[in-house]
Write a protein that holds these residues in place. Structure first.
Motif, PDB file in Angstrom:
ATOM      1  N   LEU A  45      -1.031  10.571  -9.679  1.00  0.00           N
ATOM      2  CA  LEU A  45      -0.953  10.007  -8.332  1.00  0.00           C
ATOM      3  C   LEU A  45      -1.854  10.707  -7.329  1.00  0.00           C
ATOM      4  CD1 LEU A  45       2.881   9.354  -8.031  1.00  0.00           C
ATOM      5  CD2 LEU A  45       1.070   7.749  -8.607  1.00  0.00           C
ATOM      6  N   VAL A  46      -2.757  11.533  -7.798  1.00  0.00           N
ATOM      7  CA  VAL A  46      -3.631  12.262  -6.877  1.00  0.00           C
ATOM      8  C   VAL A  46      -4.432  11.268  -6.038  1.00  0.00           C
ATOM      9  CG1 VAL A  46      -5.548  13.886  -6.687  1.00  0.00           C
ATOM     10  CG2 VAL A  46      -3.802  14.198  -8.466  1.00  0.00           C
ATOM     11  N   GLY A  47      -4.270  11.358  -4.709  1.00  0.00           N
ATOM     12  CA  GLY A  47      -5.039  10.518  -3.797  1.00  0.00           C
ATOM     13  C   GLY A  47      -4.497   9.127  -3.572  1.00  0.00           C
ATOM     14  N   ILE A  48      -3.424   8.745  -4.284  1.00  0.00           N
ATOM     15  CA  ILE A  48      -2.910   7.383  -4.127  1.00  0.00           C
ATOM     16  C   ILE A  48      -1.415   7.359  -3.824  1.00  0.00           C
ATOM     17  CG2 ILE A  48      -4.676   6.290  -5.567  1.00  0.00           C
ATOM     18  CD1 ILE A  48      -2.724   6.292  -7.875  1.00  0.00           C
ATOM     19  N   SER A  49      -0.821   8.534  -3.591  1.00  0.00           N
ATOM     20  CA  SER A  49       0.630   8.586  -3.370  1.00  0.00           C
ATOM     21  C   SER A  49       1.050   7.802  -2.132  1.00  0.00           C
ATOM     22  CB  SER A  49       1.103  10.036  -3.260  1.00  0.00           C
ATOM     23  OG  SER A  49       0.461  10.706  -2.201  1.00  0.00           O
ATOM     24  N   SER A  50       0.199   7.782  -1.092  1.00  0.00           N
ATOM     25  CA  SER A  50       0.564   7.054   0.136  1.00  0.00           C
ATOM     26  C   SER A  50       0.651   5.559  -0.123  1.00  0.00           C
ATOM     27  CB  SER A  50      -0.450   7.338   1.242  1.00  0.00           C
ATOM     28  OG  SER A  50      -1.744   6.898   0.862  1.00  0.00           O
ATOM     29  N   ARG A  51      -0.226   5.044  -0.986  1.00  0.00           N
ATOM     30  CA  ARG A  51      -0.181   3.627  -1.326  1.00  0.00           C
ATOM     31  C   ARG A  51       1.088   3.303  -2.088  1.00  0.00           C
ATOM     32  NH1 ARG A  51      -6.311   3.942  -3.649  1.00  0.00           N
ATOM     33  NH2 ARG A  51      -7.345   4.405  -1.683  1.00  0.00           N
ATOM     34  N   VAL A  52       1.474   4.209  -2.997  1.00  0.00           N
ATOM     35  CA  VAL A  52       2.705   4.021  -3.757  1.00  0.00           C
ATOM     36  C   VAL A  52       3.899   3.980  -2.810  1.00  0.00           C
ATOM     37  CG1 VAL A  52       4.268   5.095  -5.419  1.00  0.00           C
ATOM     38  CG2 VAL A  52       1.816   5.039  -5.882  1.00  0.00           C
ATOM     39  N   GLU A  53       3.942   4.896  -1.866  1.00  0.00           N
ATOM     40  CA  GLU A  53       5.049   4.949  -0.908  1.00  0.00           C
ATOM     41  C   GLU A  53       5.148   3.650  -0.112  1.00  0.00           C
ATOM     42  OE1 GLU A  53       4.676   8.399   1.499  1.00  0.00           O
ATOM     43  OE2 GLU A  53       4.793   9.804  -0.174  1.00  0.00           O
ATOM     44  N   ASN A  54       4.008   3.110   0.298  1.00  0.00           N
ATOM     45  CA  ASN A  54       4.001   1.867   1.077  1.00  0.00           C
ATOM     46  C   ASN A  54       4.579   0.708   0.270  1.00  0.00           C
ATOM     47  OD1 ASN A  54       2.864   3.088   3.313  1.00  0.00           O
ATOM     48  ND2 ASN A  54       0.758   2.589   2.719  1.00  0.00           N
ATOM     49  N   ILE A  55       4.175   0.617  -0.998  1.00  0.00           N
ATOM     50  CA  ILE A  55       4.652  -0.491  -1.832  1.00  0.00           C
ATOM     51  C   ILE A  55       6.142  -0.353  -2.112  1.00  0.00           C
ATOM     52  CG2 ILE A  55       4.453  -1.598  -4.090  1.00  0.00           C
ATOM     53  CD1 ILE A  55       1.489  -0.768  -4.078  1.00  0.00           C
ATOM     54  N   ILE A  56       6.590   0.877  -2.433  1.00  0.00           N
ATOM     55  CA  ILE A  56       8.011   1.090  -2.705  1.00  0.00           C
ATOM     56  C   ILE A  56       8.842   0.789  -1.458  1.00  0.00           C
ATOM     57  CG2 ILE A  56       9.755   2.859  -3.221  1.00  0.00           C
ATOM     58  CD1 ILE A  56       7.786   4.101  -5.185  1.00  0.00           C
ATOM     59  N   SER A  57       8.336   1.175  -0.297  1.00  0.00           N
ATOM     60  CA  SER A  57       9.027   0.873   0.955  1.00  0.00           C
ATOM     61  C   SER A  57       9.146  -0.632   1.149  1.00  0.00           C
ATOM     62  CB  SER A  57       8.275   1.507   2.130  1.00  0.00           C
ATOM     63  OG  SER A  57       8.876   1.152   3.366  1.00  0.00           O
ATOM     64  N   TRP A  58       8.072  -1.364   0.839  1.00  0.00           N
ATOM     65  CA  TRP A  58       8.076  -2.828   0.942  1.00  0.00           C
ATOM     66  C   TRP A  58       9.108  -3.434  -0.002  1.00  0.00           C
ATOM     67  CZ3 TRP A  58       6.819  -6.637  -2.660  1.00  0.00           C
ATOM     68  CH2 TRP A  58       6.633  -7.946  -2.149  1.00  0.00           C
ATOM     69  N   LEU A  59       9.164  -2.914  -1.240  1.00  0.00           N
ATOM     70  CA  LEU A  59      10.119  -3.429  -2.219  1.00  0.00           C
ATOM     71  C   LEU A  59      11.564  -3.204  -1.782  1.00  0.00           C
ATOM     72  CD1 LEU A  59       8.519  -2.263  -5.599  1.00  0.00           C
ATOM     73  CD2 LEU A  59       8.896  -4.631  -4.893  1.00  0.00           C
ATOM     74  N   GLN A  60      11.813  -2.051  -1.192  1.00  0.00           N
ATOM     75  CA  GLN A  60      13.185  -1.676  -0.840  1.00  0.00           C
ATOM     76  C   GLN A  60      13.639  -2.265   0.494  1.00  0.00           C
ATOM     77  OE1 GLN A  60      13.042   2.557  -0.986  1.00  0.00           O
ATOM     78  NE2 GLN A  60      12.961   2.658  -3.219  1.00  0.00           N
ATOM     79  N   ASP A  61      12.687  -2.810   1.254  1.00  0.00           N
ATOM     80  CA  ASP A  61      13.005  -3.354   2.576  1.00  0.00           C
ATOM     81  C   ASP A  61      14.017  -4.485   2.461  1.00  0.00           C
ATOM     82  OD1 ASP A  61      13.030  -4.745   4.981  1.00  0.00           O
ATOM     83  OD2 ASP A  61      10.970  -4.218   5.460  1.00  0.00           O
ATOM     84  N   GLY A  62      13.724  -5.462   1.609  1.00  0.00           N
ATOM     85  CA  GLY A  62      14.664  -6.544   1.372  1.00  0.00           C
ATOM     86  C   GLY A  62      14.727  -7.585   2.466  1.00  0.00           C
ATOM     87  N   SER A  63      13.993  -7.410   3.565  1.00  0.00           N
ATOM     88  CA  SER A  63      14.076  -8.341   4.694  1.00  0.00           C
ATOM     89  C   SER A  63      13.065  -9.478   4.590  1.00  0.00           C
ATOM     90  CB  SER A  63      13.850  -7.592   6.008  1.00  0.00           C
ATOM     91  OG  SER A  63      12.543  -7.025   6.032  1.00  0.00           O
ATOM     92  N   HIS A  64      12.159  -9.402   3.625  1.00  0.00           N
ATOM     93  CA  HIS A  64      11.132 -10.431   3.485  1.00  0.00           C
ATOM     94  C   HIS A  64      11.522 -11.436   2.404  1.00  0.00           C
ATOM     95  CE1 HIS A  64      10.124  -8.121  -0.080  1.00  0.00           C
ATOM     96  NE2 HIS A  64      10.078  -7.048   0.691  1.00  0.00           N
ATOM     97  N   ASP A  65      10.920 -12.605   2.452  1.00  0.00           N
ATOM     98  CA  ASP A  65      11.203 -13.660   1.472  1.00  0.00           C
ATOM     99  C   ASP A  65      10.223 -13.663   0.316  1.00  0.00           C
ATOM    100  OD1 ASP A  65      13.354 -14.629   2.959  1.00  0.00           O
ATOM    101  OD2 ASP A  65      12.036 -15.860   4.218  1.00  0.00           O
ATOM    102  N   ASP A  66       9.111 -12.947   0.468  1.00  0.00           N
ATOM    103  CA  ASP A  66       8.105 -12.930  -0.592  1.00  0.00           C
ATOM    104  C   ASP A  66       8.612 -12.150  -1.800  1.00  0.00           C
ATOM    105  OD1 ASP A  66       6.354 -14.269   1.108  1.00  0.00           O
ATOM    106  OD2 ASP A  66       5.648 -12.383   2.000  1.00  0.00           O
ATOM    107  N   ASN A  67       8.250 -12.599  -3.000  1.00  0.00           N
ATOM    108  CA  ASN A  67       8.640 -11.864  -4.202  1.00  0.00           C
ATOM    109  C   ASN A  67       7.447 -11.530  -5.087  1.00  0.00           C
ATOM    110  OD1 ASN A  67       8.009 -14.344  -5.239  1.00  0.00           O
ATOM    111  ND2 ASN A  67      10.104 -14.880  -5.852  1.00  0.00           N
ATOM    112  N   VAL A  68       6.248 -11.646  -4.552  1.00  0.00           N
ATOM    113  CA  VAL A  68       5.039 -11.310  -5.289  1.00  0.00           C
ATOM    114  C   VAL A  68       4.162 -10.430  -4.412  1.00  0.00           C
ATOM    115  CG1 VAL A  68       2.922 -12.172  -6.354  1.00  0.00           C
ATOM    116  CG2 VAL A  68       5.060 -13.442  -6.645  1.00  0.00           C
ATOM    117  N   ILE A  69       3.599  -9.385  -5.001  1.00  0.00           N
ATOM    118  CA  ILE A  69       2.639  -8.555  -4.280  1.00  0.00           C
ATOM    119  C   ILE A  69       1.375  -8.453  -5.122  1.00  0.00           C
ATOM    120  CG2 ILE A  69       3.565  -6.403  -5.259  1.00  0.00           C
ATOM    121  CD1 ILE A  69       2.802  -5.044  -2.612  1.00  0.00           C
ATOM    122  N   ALA A  70       0.218  -8.536  -4.490  1.00  0.00           N
ATOM    123  CA  ALA A  70      -1.060  -8.416  -5.187  1.00  0.00           C
ATOM    124  C   ALA A  70      -1.703  -7.089  -4.815  1.00  0.00           C
ATOM    125  CB  ALA A  70      -1.980  -9.571  -4.802  1.00  0.00           C
ATOM    126  N   ILE A  71      -2.195  -6.378  -5.826  1.00  0.00           N
ATOM    127  CA  ILE A  71      -2.906  -5.117  -5.603  1.00  0.00           C
ATOM    128  C   ILE A  71      -4.377  -5.373  -5.902  1.00  0.00           C
ATOM    129  CG2 ILE A  71      -3.081  -2.682  -6.244  1.00  0.00           C
ATOM    130  CD1 ILE A  71      -0.189  -2.827  -7.189  1.00  0.00           C
TER     131      ILE A  71
END
Length: 251
Positions: free
Chosen positions: A204-230
């Motif tokens: 995860l060297v250099g990409i941990s912040s991106r991982v945190e953002n995606i995990i935060s999005w997944l755990q939010d639960g307030s959105h209706d979208d169920n697909v994310i594109a990287i």
């Protein structure tokens, strides 16, 4: 698990390169059960060492195998009828069990069409294999005799230990397909490894912040979208991010 924050490589000591090391006798299962199991492990997100996939031509095979065991968090040992005829397999087994005792290496034996009692007591095909080793001892000089006797003693003890440690018995049960045994193995190895965050942290060297953002999005639960594109250019870590996010949120 998804609530845990990713660790950076600086907080991780002695990372494992592989989740699983596969030990097997190639002539028995390489193109059948082992290949299917390997594909299932990789498909489940486990970094898996299988000798014909990982060792480059010309490298010292024995050294590479030992390094792979040391750098793996677990081993699946596929014990087939002729497993004991391979001194390579027996040496691997001894090394795996040593690593288990000293480093907490997880071990899952798979008894492939053999009974654990045959392995423990070295009966049937295992008895035949050791009979050939005993003949080898008799043919050696005094120094060679001592070396072979020490090897045979370690091999016998290792087979007894692995047979007593439990595992998966794959045999000709009419009501179970081989694929069902593989599913059982996947579940057991997942339980043993427990999918810890640290197992993938070094990547995860250099990409941990991106991982945190995606995990935060997944755990939010307030959105209706169920697909994310990287998206992004080649080599920036898209696959690593995807695998890490999946691994830490799979449950």
């Amino acid at each position: 698990m998804g609530s845990e924050r990713p660790q950076t490589s600086s907080s991780f000591v002695y990372p494992s390169i592989y989740h699983v090391f596969l030990s097997f006798r190639g002539e028995d299962t390489r193109k059948t059960f082992t290949d299917t199991l390997y594909a299932a492990l990789v498909g489940a997100g486990w970094r898996t060492f299988k000798d014909d996939n990982e060792i480059e031509r010309g490298e010292n095979i024995k050294t590479e195998l030992e390094n792979a065991i040391i750098n793996s968090r677990s081993s699946i040992i596929i014990i087939s009828k002729k497993y004991a005829t391979s001194t390579w397999c027996l040496d691997e087994l001894v090394k795996i069990l040593e690593h288990k005792r000293t480093k907490g290496h997880a071990v899952l034996p798979v008894f492939y069409h053999v009974d654990p009692s045959e392995v423990r007591d070295q009966k049937k095909s295992f008895a035949e294999a050791f009979a050939s080793y005993e003949r080898q001892i008799k043919a050696e000089s005094d120094e060679g005799k001592r070396e072979w006797m020490d090897k045979v003693r370690k091999w016998r003890a290792a087979l007894g230990e692995v047979a007593d440690s439990g595992g998966v018995l794959v045999n000709n049960q009419e009501y179970r397909k081989e694929s069902e045994f593989i599913e059982e193995i996947l579940q057991l190895i997942e339980d043993k490894l427990n999918r810890t965050i640290s197992s993938v942290a070094p990547y995860l060297v250099g990409i941990s912040s991106r991982v945190e953002n995606i995990i935060s999005w997944l755990q939010d639960g307030s959105h209706d979208d169920n697909v994310i594109a990287i998206c992004g250019m080649s080599g920036i870590g898209k696959t690593t991010v995807a695998k890490y996010v999946f691994t830490t949120n799979c449950r």
